[in-house]
Design a protein around this motif. Structure first.
Motif, PDB file in Angstrom:
ATOM      1  N   LEU A   1       0.754  -1.121   0.028  1.00 51.00           N
ATOM      2  CA  LEU A   1      -0.121  -0.143  -0.111  1.00 51.00           C
ATOM      3  C   LEU A   1       0.643   1.326   0.119  1.00 51.00           C
ATOM      4  CD1 LEU A   1      -2.879   1.018   0.108  1.00 51.00           C
ATOM      5  CD2 LEU A   1      -2.709   0.954   2.539  1.00 51.00           C
ATOM      6  N   GLY A   2       1.846   1.456   0.725  1.00 50.20           N
ATOM      7  CA  GLY A   2       2.758   2.675   0.745  1.00 50.20           C
ATOM      8  C   GLY A   2       3.744   2.505  -0.342  1.00 50.20           C
ATOM      9  N   ARG A   3       4.059   1.604  -1.021  1.00 47.49           N
ATOM     10  CA  ARG A   3       4.969   1.550  -1.949  1.00 47.49           C
ATOM     11  C   ARG A   3       4.249   1.965  -3.317  1.00 47.49           C
ATOM     12  NH1 ARG A   3       7.767  -3.913  -1.701  1.00 47.49           N
ATOM     13  NH2 ARG A   3       7.021  -4.191   0.040  1.00 47.49           N
ATOM     14  N   ARG A   4       3.171   1.512  -3.507  1.00 47.59           N
ATOM     15  CA  ARG A   4       2.695   2.073  -4.816  1.00 47.59           C
ATOM     16  C   ARG A   4       1.320   3.018  -4.607  1.00 47.59           C
ATOM     17  NH1 ARG A   4       0.407  -1.936  -7.450  1.00 47.59           N
ATOM     18  NH2 ARG A   4      -0.064  -3.026  -5.793  1.00 47.59           N
ATOM     19  N   ALA A   5       1.182   3.607  -3.680  1.00 49.26           N
ATOM     20  CA  ALA A   5       0.330   4.614  -3.203  1.00 49.26           C
ATOM     21  C   ALA A   5      -0.102   5.572  -4.151  1.00 49.26           C
ATOM     22  CB  ALA A   5       0.591   5.208  -2.077  1.00 49.26           C
ATOM     23  N   PRO A   6      -1.418   5.865  -4.475  1.00 52.48           N
ATOM     24  CA  PRO A   6      -1.634   6.785  -5.574  1.00 52.48           C
ATOM     25  C   PRO A   6      -1.193   8.245  -5.150  1.00 52.48           C
ATOM     26  CG  PRO A   6      -3.595   5.505  -4.738  1.00 52.48           C
ATOM     27  CD  PRO A   6      -2.479   5.253  -3.884  1.00 52.48           C
ATOM     28  N   LEU A   7      -1.067   8.941  -6.000  1.00 49.99           N
ATOM     29  CA  LEU A   7      -0.299  10.141  -5.952  1.00 49.99           C
ATOM     30  C   LEU A   7      -1.078  11.200  -5.231  1.00 49.99           C
ATOM     31  CD1 LEU A   7       1.522  11.014  -9.234  1.00 49.99           C
ATOM     32  CD2 LEU A   7       2.464  10.313  -6.655  1.00 49.99           C
ATOM     33  N   VAL A   8      -2.610  11.026  -5.165  1.00 51.47           N
ATOM     34  CA  VAL A   8      -3.387  12.076  -4.505  1.00 51.47           C
ATOM     35  C   VAL A   8      -3.858  11.707  -3.055  1.00 51.47           C
ATOM     36  CG1 VAL A   8      -5.836  12.825  -4.959  1.00 51.47           C
ATOM     37  CG2 VAL A   8      -4.591  12.433  -6.965  1.00 51.47           C
ATOM     38  N   GLY A   9      -4.747  10.424  -2.892  1.00 47.59           N
ATOM     39  CA  GLY A   9      -5.140  10.224  -1.734  1.00 47.59           C
ATOM     40  C   GLY A   9      -4.034   9.651  -0.649  1.00 47.59           C
ATOM     41  N   LEU A  10      -2.917   9.081  -1.044  1.00 51.14           N
ATOM     42  CA  LEU A  10      -2.100   8.433  -0.075  1.00 51.14           C
ATOM     43  C   LEU A  10      -0.635   9.097  -0.125  1.00 51.14           C
ATOM     44  CD1 LEU A  10      -3.450   4.791  -0.226  1.00 51.14           C
ATOM     45  CD2 LEU A  10      -3.780   6.427   1.541  1.00 51.14           C
ATOM     46  N   PHE A  11      -0.818  10.014  -0.885  1.00 48.74           N
ATOM     47  CA  PHE A  11       0.461  10.873  -1.226  1.00 48.74           C
ATOM     48  C   PHE A  11       1.507  10.906  -0.006  1.00 48.74           C
ATOM     49  CE2 PHE A  11       3.420  14.470  -2.034  1.00 48.74           C
ATOM     50  CZ  PHE A  11       4.199  13.919  -3.030  1.00 48.74           C
ATOM     51  N   PRO A  12       1.079  11.316   1.385  1.00 45.95           N
ATOM     52  CA  PRO A  12       1.632  11.484   2.527  1.00 45.95           C
ATOM     53  C   PRO A  12       2.145  10.025   2.936  1.00 45.95           C
ATOM     54  CG  PRO A  12      -0.359  12.696   2.909  1.00 45.95           C
ATOM     55  CD  PRO A  12      -0.525  11.807   1.563  1.00 45.95           C
ATOM     56  N   LEU A  13       1.675   9.143   2.886  1.00 41.90           N
ATOM     57  CA  LEU A  13       2.098   7.526   2.998  1.00 41.90           C
ATOM     58  C   LEU A  13       3.425   7.370   2.323  1.00 41.90           C
ATOM     59  CD1 LEU A  13       1.838   5.189   4.871  1.00 41.90           C
ATOM     60  CD2 LEU A  13       0.361   4.472   3.152  1.00 41.90           C
ATOM     61  N   ARG A  14       3.215   7.602   0.788  1.00 41.82           N
ATOM     62  CA  ARG A  14       4.456   7.477  -0.001  1.00 41.82           C
ATOM     63  C   ARG A  14       5.699   8.402   0.578  1.00 41.82           C
ATOM     64  NH1 ARG A  14       3.810   7.838  -6.393  1.00 41.82           N
ATOM     65  NH2 ARG A  14       3.030   5.692  -5.917  1.00 41.82           N
ATOM     66  N   ILE A  15       5.373   9.568   0.769  1.00 37.06           N
ATOM     67  CA  ILE A  15       6.529  10.423   1.468  1.00 37.06           C
ATOM     68  C   ILE A  15       7.274   9.885   2.817  1.00 37.06           C
ATOM     69  CG2 ILE A  15       7.036  12.906   2.190  1.00 37.06           C
ATOM     70  CD1 ILE A  15       6.659  12.635  -0.606  1.00 37.06           C
ATOM     71  N   LEU A  16       6.417   9.423   3.519  1.00 33.11           N
ATOM     72  CA  LEU A  16       6.698   8.726   4.744  1.00 33.11           C
ATOM     73  C   LEU A  16       7.459   7.470   4.448  1.00 33.11           C
ATOM     74  CD1 LEU A  16       6.724   9.107   7.748  1.00 33.11           C
ATOM     75  CD2 LEU A  16       4.652   7.507   7.803  1.00 33.11           C
ATOM     76  N   ARG A  17       7.242   6.676   3.703  1.00 32.20           N
ATOM     77  CA  ARG A  17       7.820   5.611   3.390  1.00 32.20           C
ATOM     78  C   ARG A  17       9.298   5.920   2.644  1.00 32.20           C
ATOM     79  NH1 ARG A  17       7.254   0.221   2.538  1.00 32.20           N
ATOM     80  NH2 ARG A  17       5.156  -0.033   3.232  1.00 32.20           N
ATOM     81  N   ALA A  18       9.178   6.888   1.884  1.00 29.72           N
ATOM     82  CA  ALA A  18      10.410   7.257   1.166  1.00 29.72           C
ATOM     83  C   ALA A  18      11.430   7.982   2.053  1.00 29.72           C
ATOM     84  CB  ALA A  18      10.258   8.450   0.130  1.00 29.72           C
ATOM     85  N   LEU A  19      10.829   8.711   2.955  1.00 28.74           N
ATOM     86  CA  LEU A  19      11.953   9.151   4.371  1.00 28.74           C
ATOM     87  C   LEU A  19      12.538   8.094   5.170  1.00 28.74           C
ATOM     88  CD1 LEU A  19      10.016  12.539   5.452  1.00 28.74           C
ATOM     89  CD2 LEU A  19      12.117  12.323   3.947  1.00 28.74           C
ATOM     90  N   ARG A  20      11.790   7.229   5.364  1.00 27.24           N
ATOM     91  CA  ARG A  20      12.105   6.120   6.318  1.00 27.24           C
ATOM     92  C   ARG A  20      13.266   5.295   5.440  1.00 27.24           C
ATOM     93  NH1 ARG A  20       6.471   3.474   8.591  1.00 27.24           N
ATOM     94  NH2 ARG A  20       6.286   4.946  10.035  1.00 27.24           N
ATOM     95  N   ALA A  21      12.960   5.162   4.214  1.00 24.42           N
ATOM     96  CA  ALA A  21      14.027   4.276   3.469  1.00 24.42           C
ATOM     97  C   ALA A  21      15.272   4.936   3.422  1.00 24.42           C
ATOM     98  CB  ALA A  21      13.460   4.018   1.903  1.00 24.42           C
ATOM     99  N   ARG A  22      15.176   6.394   3.355  1.00 26.27           N
ATOM    100  CA  ARG A  22      16.316   7.220   3.147  1.00 26.27           C
ATOM    101  C   ARG A  22      17.128   7.248   4.558  1.00 26.27           C
ATOM    102  NH1 ARG A  22      16.441  13.467   1.113  1.00 26.27           N
ATOM    103  NH2 ARG A  22      18.251  13.477   0.335  1.00 26.27           N
ATOM    104  N   ARG A  23      16.539   7.018   5.468  1.00 30.64           N
ATOM    105  CA  ARG A  23      17.025   7.063   7.028  1.00 30.64           C
ATOM    106  C   ARG A  23      17.910   5.644   7.178  1.00 30.64           C
ATOM    107  NH1 ARG A  23      13.001   8.593  11.122  1.00 30.64           N
ATOM    108  NH2 ARG A  23      11.641   9.322   9.576  1.00 30.64           N
ATOM    109  N   THR A  24      17.336   4.426   6.659  1.00 39.96           N
ATOM    110  CA  THR A  24      18.230   3.363   6.809  1.00 39.96           C
ATOM    111  C   THR A  24      19.279   3.113   5.889  1.00 39.96           C
ATOM    112  OG1 THR A  24      16.464   2.326   5.170  1.00 39.96           O
ATOM    113  CG2 THR A  24      16.053   2.421   7.553  1.00 39.96           C
ATOM    114  N   ASP A  25      19.403   4.077   4.764  1.00 42.44           N
ATOM    115  CA  ASP A  25      20.299   3.798   3.927  1.00 42.44           C
ATOM    116  C   ASP A  25      21.980   4.169   4.416  1.00 42.44           C
ATOM    117  OD1 ASP A  25      18.731   2.578   2.103  1.00 42.44           O
ATOM    118  OD2 ASP A  25      18.382   4.178   0.758  1.00 42.44           O
TER     119      ASP A  25
END
Length: 81
Positions: free
Chosen positions: A57-81
């Motif tokens: 759900l967070g990886r392939r979230a639609p741009l409109v409704g679940l965009f904040p979830l997509r951003i949160l997932r990207a930030l978490r992935a960036r912190r672990t790298d």
């Protein structure tokens, strides 16, 4: 059924021999069937179509409704790298 008109059908897929069948889980009466050459083909297609993609759900979230979830997932992935 009003829910199917507003939200779309919730199709469930199953295989019986060489026939793949589908029906709406909301019991609105929508459904159908398709024959395949072998029972393994029917089972394979039924299994593939019957998936629910909730774990992605967070990886392939639609741009409109679940965009904040997509951003949160990207930030978490960036912190672990």
């Amino acid at each position: 059924m009003l829910r199917c008109r507003l939200l779309g059908h919730d199709m469930r897929f199953s295989a019986e021999g060489t026939t793949m069948r589908w029906r709406c889980a909301r019991e609105c009466g929508a459904g159908g069937a398709k024959d395949y050459p072998t029972p393994s083909d029917a089972q394979r297609y039924a299994r593939a179509f019957d998936r629910k993609d909730r774990e992605d759900l967070g990886r392939r979230a639609p741009l409109v409704g679940l965009f904040p979830l997509r951003i949160l997932r990207a930030l978490r992935a960036r912190r672990t790298d």
